[in-house]
Design an enzyme around this catalytic site. Structure first.
Site, mmCIF file in Angstrom:
data_model
loop_
_atom_site.group_PDB
_atom_site.id
_atom_site.type_symbol
_atom_site.label_atom_id
_atom_site.label_comp_id
_atom_site.label_asym_id
_atom_site.label_seq_id
_atom_site.Cartn_x
_atom_site.Cartn_y
_atom_site.Cartn_z
ATOM 1 C CG LEU A 161 25.842 -46.575 -64.090
ATOM 2 C CD1 LEU A 161 25.591 -47.608 -62.991
ATOM 3 C CD2 LEU A 161 25.000 -46.898 -65.325
ATOM 4 C CD1 TRP B 81 33.945 -40.888 -53.241
ATOM 5 C CD2 TRP B 81 32.579 -40.350 -54.930
ATOM 6 N NE1 TRP B 81 33.638 -39.549 -53.127
ATOM 7 C CE2 TRP B 81 32.800 -39.180 -54.146
ATOM 8 C CE3 TRP B 81 31.753 -40.251 -56.051
ATOM 9 C CZ2 TRP B 81 32.227 -37.950 -54.456
ATOM 10 C CZ3 TRP B 81 31.181 -39.028 -56.366
ATOM 11 C CH2 TRP B 81 31.425 -37.888 -55.572
ATOM 12 C CE1 TYR C 185 37.385 -41.255 -54.280
ATOM 13 C CE2 TYR C 185 37.202 -43.555 -54.893
ATOM 14 C CZ TYR C 185 37.293 -42.219 -55.243
ATOM 15 O OH TYR C 185 37.289 -41.870 -56.575
HETATM 16 N N1 LIG Z 1 38.715 -39.866 -60.228
HETATM 17 C C1 LIG Z 1 37.737 -39.131 -59.750
HETATM 18 O O1 LIG Z 1 37.879 -37.927 -59.495
HETATM 19 C C2 LIG Z 1 36.410 -39.780 -59.533
HETATM 20 C C3 LIG Z 1 35.251 -38.990 -59.341
HETATM 21 C C4 LIG Z 1 34.031 -39.659 -59.173
HETATM 22 C C5 LIG Z 1 34.000 -41.055 -59.172
HETATM 23 N N2 LIG Z 1 35.137 -41.778 -59.332
HETATM 24 C C6 LIG Z 1 35.147 -43.266 -59.344
HETATM 25 O O2 LIG Z 1 34.120 -43.739 -60.193
HETATM 26 C C7 LIG Z 1 33.234 -44.582 -59.471
HETATM 27 C C8 LIG Z 1 31.829 -44.503 -60.030
HETATM 28 O O3 LIG Z 1 31.332 -43.194 -60.076
HETATM 29 P P1 LIG Z 1 30.193 -42.668 -59.096
HETATM 30 O O4 LIG Z 1 30.268 -43.377 -57.811
HETATM 31 O O5 LIG Z 1 30.324 -41.175 -59.110
HETATM 32 O O6 LIG Z 1 28.827 -42.934 -59.812
HETATM 33 P P2 LIG Z 1 28.183 -43.979 -60.860
HETATM 34 O O7 LIG Z 1 28.927 -45.235 -60.907
HETATM 35 O O8 LIG Z 1 27.947 -43.217 -62.108
HETATM 36 O O9 LIG Z 1 26.763 -44.193 -60.169
HETATM 37 C C9 LIG Z 1 26.615 -44.848 -58.946
HETATM 38 C C10 LIG Z 1 25.130 -44.945 -58.650
HETATM 39 O O10 LIG Z 1 24.520 -45.807 -59.623
HETATM 40 C C11 LIG Z 1 23.784 -46.813 -58.948
HETATM 41 N N3 LIG Z 1 23.861 -48.054 -59.746
HETATM 42 C C12 LIG Z 1 24.936 -48.862 -59.922
HETATM 43 N N4 LIG Z 1 24.640 -49.885 -60.747
HETATM 44 C C13 LIG Z 1 23.332 -49.725 -61.098
HETATM 45 C C14 LIG Z 1 22.449 -50.473 -61.907
HETATM 46 N N5 LIG Z 1 22.833 -51.578 -62.544
HETATM 47 N N6 LIG Z 1 21.164 -50.014 -62.040
HETATM 48 C C15 LIG Z 1 20.763 -48.891 -61.403
HETATM 49 N N7 LIG Z 1 21.562 -48.142 -60.619
HETATM 50 C C16 LIG Z 1 22.835 -48.554 -60.468
HETATM 51 C C17 LIG Z 1 24.436 -46.988 -57.602
HETATM 52 O O11 LIG Z 1 23.494 -47.491 -56.679
HETATM 53 P P3 LIG Z 1 23.873 -48.611 -55.556
HETATM 54 O O12 LIG Z 1 25.130 -48.137 -54.893
HETATM 55 O O13 LIG Z 1 22.687 -48.623 -54.695
HETATM 56 O O14 LIG Z 1 24.104 -49.923 -56.255
HETATM 57 C C18 LIG Z 1 24.837 -45.550 -57.293
HETATM 58 O O15 LIG Z 1 23.746 -44.829 -56.765
HETATM 59 C C19 LIG Z 1 33.394 -44.069 -58.037
HETATM 60 O O16 LIG Z 1 32.878 -44.966 -57.091
HETATM 61 C C20 LIG Z 1 34.880 -43.857 -57.964
HETATM 62 O O17 LIG Z 1 35.563 -45.085 -57.802
HETATM 63 C C21 LIG Z 1 36.338 -41.157 -59.536
#
Ligand SMILES: NC(=O)c1ccc[n+]([C@@H]2O[C@H](COP(=O)([O-])OP(=O)(O)OC[C@H]3O[C@@H](n4cnc5c(N)ncnc54)[C@H](OP(=O)(O)O)[C@@H]3O)[C@@H](O)[C@H]2O)c1
Length: 269
Positions: free
Chosen positions: A197, A21, A55
């Site tokens: 996360l 995303w 996305y």
């Molecule tokens: N189906 C749906 O409706 C829906 C909704 C939301 C999300 N999603 C999917 O779920 C995925 C993940 O969710 P999300 O993007 O909302 O958030 P997330 O994965 O909970 O958090 C992403 C954040 O965490 C940071 N991060 C990643 N690995 C880390 C680590 N090891 N240590 C510290 N920080 C870390 C990333 O930073 P950096 O980028 O700087 O590494 C980014 O700022 C999305 O990308 C998407 O594919 C689906």
């Protein structure tokens, strides 16, 4: 990297996948780092990548296609059709466009991104089954479906089954524990945990130092290890930083013992 079976299939997906995303930047420097992050993840053993037609207006899918082009068959691509495209013809059209952007002839997991109460789920699922029949989609999944909606989607299928529900799940977001998670565990439906996360709002101050020391882990790694502990849950953190990707991969092998799992759970009730 550890793997789990997708639902009752023989398909093995990595317990840590990659969310995309907001990825697929049009800025060449940012895009280069995003692409590198995905490639680093694939090299380190991740095989599950999640994207969606919505996305970054399709740029996320384009970037995923670019990242996997030399190893398409060893990667499990999950993408999603948007809630405005759930009429029969629209599902077919959306899938065609996703295939084009991903530069592939098949999608491993095609998910309904959000339910749309204005469109009968039966109509959507008829299109999904047609895509499976035509070899364009291998498995059908849903996302953000309540338990009732999930059961309706299951009933709407006649030849295929719903293998997964992608829902928000992290130590900070536990709503699915009430009914979706127990049902999915019982029925062997895979839960793909999004925002594991907490979108980067990592509660470092609440996670006990004692646990970080014991598992030699960062707070983010403990959050991921906690999320993937139920037997049918995999997580798809988004990381556009290659170091983060490697830390996330390492979390896949971190087995929290029962007492620590309960302790962590209790801190975020
Ligand atoms: N189906 C749906 O409706 C829906 C909704 C939301 C999300 N999603 C999917 O779920 C995925 C993940 O969710 P999300 O993007 O909302 O958030 P997330 O994965 O909970 O958090 C992403 C954040 O965490 C940071 N991060 C990643 N690995 C880390 C680590 N090891 N240590 C510290 N920080 C870390 C990333 O930073 P950096 O980028 O700087 O590494 C980014 O700022 C999305 O990308 C998407 O594919 C689906």
């Amino acid at each position: 990297m550890r793997f789990k079976y997708l639902n009752r299939t023989k398909e093995k997906i990595s317990v840590i996948g990659m969310g995309t995303w907001k990825m697929g930047s049009l800025d060449p420097n940012t895009r280069k780092i995003e692409l590198q992050s995905i490639k680093v993840g694939l090299e380190a053993g991740i095989n599950l990548i999640d994207t969606a037609e919505s996305y970054s207006l399709g740029e996320s899918e384009r970037m995923v296609g670019e990242a996997v082009k030399e190893k398409r068959d060893s990667v499990f691509i999950a993408t999603k059709v948007s809630p405005d495209h759930l009429r029969y013809d629209d599902v077919i059209k959306s899938c065609e466009k996703s295939l084009e952007r991903l530069s592939t002839s098949y999608i491993d997991l095609y998910q309904v991104h959000w339910p749309n109460p204005r469109i009968p789920i039966k109509e959507t699922m008829r299109a999904m089954e047609k895509l499976v029949e035509d070899g364009k989609v291998r498995y059908i999944g849903v996302s953000n479906f309540s338990l009732t909606q999930l059961k309706e989607a299951e009933e709407a299928l006649s030849r295929a089954e719903i293998v997964s529900n992608q829902v928000e799940y992290s130590i900070k977001s536990r709503a699915i524990e009430k009914d979706i998670l127990p049902y999915a565990e019982r029925e062997k439906i895979t839960i793909i945990a999004y925002s594991p996360l907490a979108r980067g709002n990592i509660p470092a101050d609440i996670i006990p130092q004692e646990l970080l020391d014991k598992y030699k882990a960062t707070p983010a790694q403990l959050m991921l290890a906690w999320t993937i502990r139920p037997q049918n849950v995999v997580a798809i953190p988004k990381a556009a930083n290659p170091q983060h990707v490697l830390q996330n991969v390492a979390a896949s092998d971190m087995a929290l013992d029962d007492a620590d799992y309960s302790w962590l759970s209790s801190l975020f009730q």
